[in-house]
Design an enzyme around this catalytic site. Sequence first.
Site, PDB file in Angstrom:
ATOM      1  N   GLY A 152      37.956  35.784  24.604  1.00  0.00           N
ATOM      2  CA  GLY A 152      37.355  36.610  25.656  1.00  0.00           C
ATOM      3  C   GLY A 152      35.944  37.030  25.276  1.00  0.00           C
TER       4      GLY A 152
ATOM      5  N   VAL B 153      21.034  33.136  14.449  1.00  0.00           N
ATOM      6  CA  VAL B 153      19.960  32.146  14.629  1.00  0.00           C
ATOM      7  C   VAL B 153      18.733  32.523  13.798  1.00  0.00           C
ATOM      8  CG1 VAL B 153      18.292  31.255  16.344  1.00  0.00           C
ATOM      9  CG2 VAL B 153      20.747  31.370  16.903  1.00  0.00           C
ATOM     10  N   ARG B 154      18.345  33.789  13.882  1.00  0.00           N
ATOM     11  CA  ARG B 154      17.099  34.187  13.208  1.00  0.00           C
ATOM     12  C   ARG B 154      17.277  34.288  11.696  1.00  0.00           C
ATOM     13  NH1 ARG B 154      13.978  37.912  17.617  1.00  0.00           N
ATOM     14  NH2 ARG B 154      13.731  36.224  19.125  1.00  0.00           N
TER      15      ARG B 154
ATOM     16  N   ARG C 220      38.612  29.283  26.298  1.00  0.00           N
ATOM     17  CA  ARG C 220      39.756  29.024  25.433  1.00  0.00           C
ATOM     18  C   ARG C 220      39.872  27.496  25.328  1.00  0.00           C
ATOM     19  NH1 ARG C 220      41.143  34.270  27.454  1.00  0.00           N
ATOM     20  NH2 ARG C 220      40.960  35.527  25.579  1.00  0.00           N
TER      21      ARG C 220
ATOM     22  N   ASP D  52      41.508  37.131  16.781  1.00  0.00           N
ATOM     23  CA  ASP D  52      42.433  36.531  15.814  1.00  0.00           C
ATOM     24  C   ASP D  52      42.668  35.036  16.075  1.00  0.00           C
ATOM     25  OD1 ASP D  52      42.819  38.719  14.209  1.00  0.00           O
ATOM     26  OD2 ASP D  52      44.597  39.435  15.266  1.00  0.00           O
TER      27      ASP D  52
ATOM     28  N   THR E  21      35.716  41.276  20.178  1.00  0.00           N
ATOM     29  CA  THR E  21      36.656  41.447  21.293  1.00  0.00           C
ATOM     30  C   THR E  21      36.650  42.903  21.711  1.00  0.00           C
ATOM     31  OG1 THR E  21      39.013  41.684  21.827  1.00  0.00           O
ATOM     32  CG2 THR E  21      38.515  41.389  19.529  1.00  0.00           C
TER      33      THR E  21
ATOM     34  N   ASP F 130      39.042  44.484  22.850  1.00  0.00           N
ATOM     35  CA  ASP F 130      40.361  45.105  22.619  1.00  0.00           C
ATOM     36  C   ASP F 130      40.455  45.849  21.285  1.00  0.00           C
ATOM     37  OD1 ASP F 130      40.978  43.918  24.953  1.00  0.00           O
ATOM     38  OD2 ASP F 130      42.347  42.413  24.138  1.00  0.00           O
TER      39      ASP F 130
ATOM     40  N   ASP G 284      41.619  44.818  18.627  1.00  0.00           N
ATOM     41  CA  ASP G 284      42.988  44.603  18.120  1.00  0.00           C
ATOM     42  C   ASP G 284      42.996  43.677  16.899  1.00  0.00           C
ATOM     43  OD1 ASP G 284      42.133  42.379  19.502  1.00  0.00           O
ATOM     44  OD2 ASP G 284      44.081  41.969  20.437  1.00  0.00           O
TER      45      ASP G 284
ATOM     46  N   ARG H  42      44.475  64.678  43.694  1.00  0.00           N
ATOM     47  CA  ARG H  42      45.377  63.537  43.541  1.00  0.00           C
ATOM     48  C   ARG H  42      45.678  63.275  42.075  1.00  0.00           C
ATOM     49  NH1 ARG H  42      41.669  60.053  47.550  1.00  0.00           N
ATOM     50  NH2 ARG H  42      42.717  60.563  49.497  1.00  0.00           N
TER      51      ARG H  42
ATOM     52  N   ARG I 204      44.702  43.214  25.965  1.00  0.00           N
ATOM     53  CA  ARG I 204      45.692  42.137  26.047  1.00  0.00           C
ATOM     54  C   ARG I 204      46.758  42.400  24.986  1.00  0.00           C
ATOM     55  NH1 ARG I 204      44.869  35.920  24.934  1.00  0.00           N
ATOM     56  NH2 ARG I 204      43.709  36.790  23.222  1.00  0.00           N
TER      57      ARG I 204
ATOM     58  N   ALA J 136      42.794  62.515  29.350  1.00  0.00           N
ATOM     59  CA  ALA J 136      43.972  62.121  30.144  1.00  0.00           C
ATOM     60  C   ALA J 136      45.161  63.044  29.890  1.00  0.00           C
ATOM     61  CB  ALA J 136      44.355  60.686  29.776  1.00  0.00           C
TER      62      ALA J 136
ATOM     63  N   HIS K 153      44.513  68.106  39.345  1.00  0.00           N
ATOM     64  CA  HIS K 153      44.254  66.654  39.281  1.00  0.00           C
ATOM     65  C   HIS K 153      44.764  66.109  37.956  1.00  0.00           C
ATOM     66  CE1 HIS K 153      41.308  63.482  37.835  1.00  0.00           C
ATOM     67  NE2 HIS K 153      42.058  62.866  38.742  1.00  0.00           N
TER      68      HIS K 153
ATOM     69  N   ARG L  29      47.213  57.438  43.139  1.00  0.00           N
ATOM     70  CA  ARG L  29      46.466  56.197  43.391  1.00  0.00           C
ATOM     71  C   ARG L  29      46.294  55.410  42.099  1.00  0.00           C
ATOM     72  NH1 ARG L  29      43.368  57.006  48.244  1.00  0.00           N
ATOM     73  NH2 ARG L  29      44.913  57.935  49.613  1.00  0.00           N
TER      74      ARG L  29
HETATM   75  P1  ADP Z   1      40.807  35.401  20.576  1.00  0.00           P
HETATM   76  O1  ADP Z   1      39.934  34.673  19.620  1.00  0.00           O
HETATM   77  O2  ADP Z   1      40.061  36.436  21.367  1.00  0.00           O
HETATM   78  O3  ADP Z   1      42.067  35.935  19.921  1.00  0.00           O
HETATM   79  P2  ADP Z   1      42.379  33.236  21.766  1.00  0.00           P
HETATM   80  O4  ADP Z   1      43.668  33.694  21.185  1.00  0.00           O
HETATM   81  O5  ADP Z   1      42.382  32.775  23.172  1.00  0.00           O
HETATM   82  O6  ADP Z   1      41.255  34.374  21.716  1.00  0.00           O
HETATM   83  O7  ADP Z   1      41.815  32.070  20.829  1.00  0.00           O
HETATM   84  C1  ADP Z   1      40.563  31.473  21.101  1.00  0.00           C
HETATM   85  C2  ADP Z   1      40.611  30.033  20.739  1.00  0.00           C
HETATM   86  O8  ADP Z   1      40.887  29.895  19.331  1.00  0.00           O
HETATM   87  C3  ADP Z   1      41.721  29.217  21.404  1.00  0.00           C
HETATM   88  O9  ADP Z   1      41.386  28.788  22.683  1.00  0.00           O
HETATM   89  C4  ADP Z   1      41.856  28.040  20.444  1.00  0.00           C
HETATM   90  O10 ADP Z   1      40.809  27.123  20.650  1.00  0.00           O
HETATM   91  C5  ADP Z   1      41.646  28.712  19.105  1.00  0.00           C
HETATM   92  N1  ADP Z   1      42.957  29.064  18.520  1.00  0.00           N
HETATM   93  C6  ADP Z   1      43.797  30.064  18.911  1.00  0.00           C
HETATM   94  N2  ADP Z   1      44.940  30.061  18.184  1.00  0.00           N
HETATM   95  C7  ADP Z   1      44.841  29.032  17.307  1.00  0.00           C
HETATM   96  C8  ADP Z   1      45.697  28.503  16.265  1.00  0.00           C
HETATM   97  N3  ADP Z   1      46.895  29.021  16.000  1.00  0.00           N
HETATM   98  N4  ADP Z   1      45.243  27.422  15.578  1.00  0.00           N
HETATM   99  C9  ADP Z   1      44.031  26.898  15.847  1.00  0.00           C
HETATM  100  N5  ADP Z   1      43.197  27.351  16.798  1.00  0.00           N
HETATM  101  C10 ADP Z   1      43.568  28.395  17.519  1.00  0.00           C
END
Ligand code: ADP
Length: 326
Positions: A17, A30-31, A78, A109, A131, A133, A135, A168, A177, A192, A222, A250
Amino acid sequence: MTSEKKPRRIGVLTSGGDAPGMNAAVRSVVRTCIQYGVTPIGVYRGYNGLINGDMEELNARSVNGITSKGGTMLYTARCPEFATPEGLRRAVDTCRYKGIDGLIAIGGDGTFRGARDLAEHGIPTVGIPGTIDNDISCSHYSIGFDTAANTAVECIDRLADTMQSHERCSVVEVMGRGAGHLALYVGLAVGATAIITPEQPFNFETDVAEKIREGKYHGKHHFLIIVAEGTGKTDEIAERIRESTGLETRVTIIGHIQRGGSPSARDRVMASRMGHYAVLRLLEGDGNIVVVYRNSQIMHLPITEALSMKKDLDAYMYRVAAEIGI
Ligand code: ADP
């Protein structure tokens, strides 16, 4: 893994993402490359670009003015094919053919799993956490989280003004995610009444309904309930609030607005530092690592170790939010 040979052509890609601040990381990579006499190669659309050879040489001017822009100039996607042996083989072949002898992969990850696979096949690779998230288990910070949190807070503050006028209850879904870090952080920031995440068990009656009834009794008009996207329960919770409290309720899903916009100063600065650090690691001969932010320091860990870590929701932050959300 540490190798003797200094890379001459370093590829950089953004994967998974998108997150605001990825551009600042790309610019920094790059730089820094140029500063140290290395040719930077922009790889397009995540690992797809490695498989298809969709990439080009960049220079200092290719990344002019991108720090303030959300999204990623390299695009992101992806790439399920990359996670197959055949896809990986093609990516490794492309790196060899194009002379890429070091790679920086910005993402989550999943992206790091791909980076580890490449490193195990002889392409020194460094991951950078990107990301919204937040996470990523190994790092206390990931590029994009700060901007996304601020964007969500701004949206919810606006929403709260109108919902307050109408007395409300707002049920607001915040992105994440399968993870509640963003929802928890945003929920505390907006005050909250309740925050519902996939990680934290909750009891609707005591944690939501009873708190709303109590609040009403004490003159509150509210109510703001933050639900992490990953629970998949936003509509259900709103319905139960209607039924059990009689409040006009809502649902608002902030959605992809949280991903966009000009990155915060914090995201830009962290992205710039991490990009610089990643290039220096490759030049020092590291190549199966992820850059992390831990205990207020930028450092690195072997990818396998980083991936084996577990990240819990900040229990104390949750407690603070619960205790003052009355
Ligand atoms: P994020 O990097 O945000 O966790 P994804 O889980 O969608 O997002 O992973 C991004 C990309 O990394 C995937 O589309 C794939 O190309 C690669 N990838 C994900 N999991 C694996 C894995 N177990 N082994 C190799 N490549 C992976």
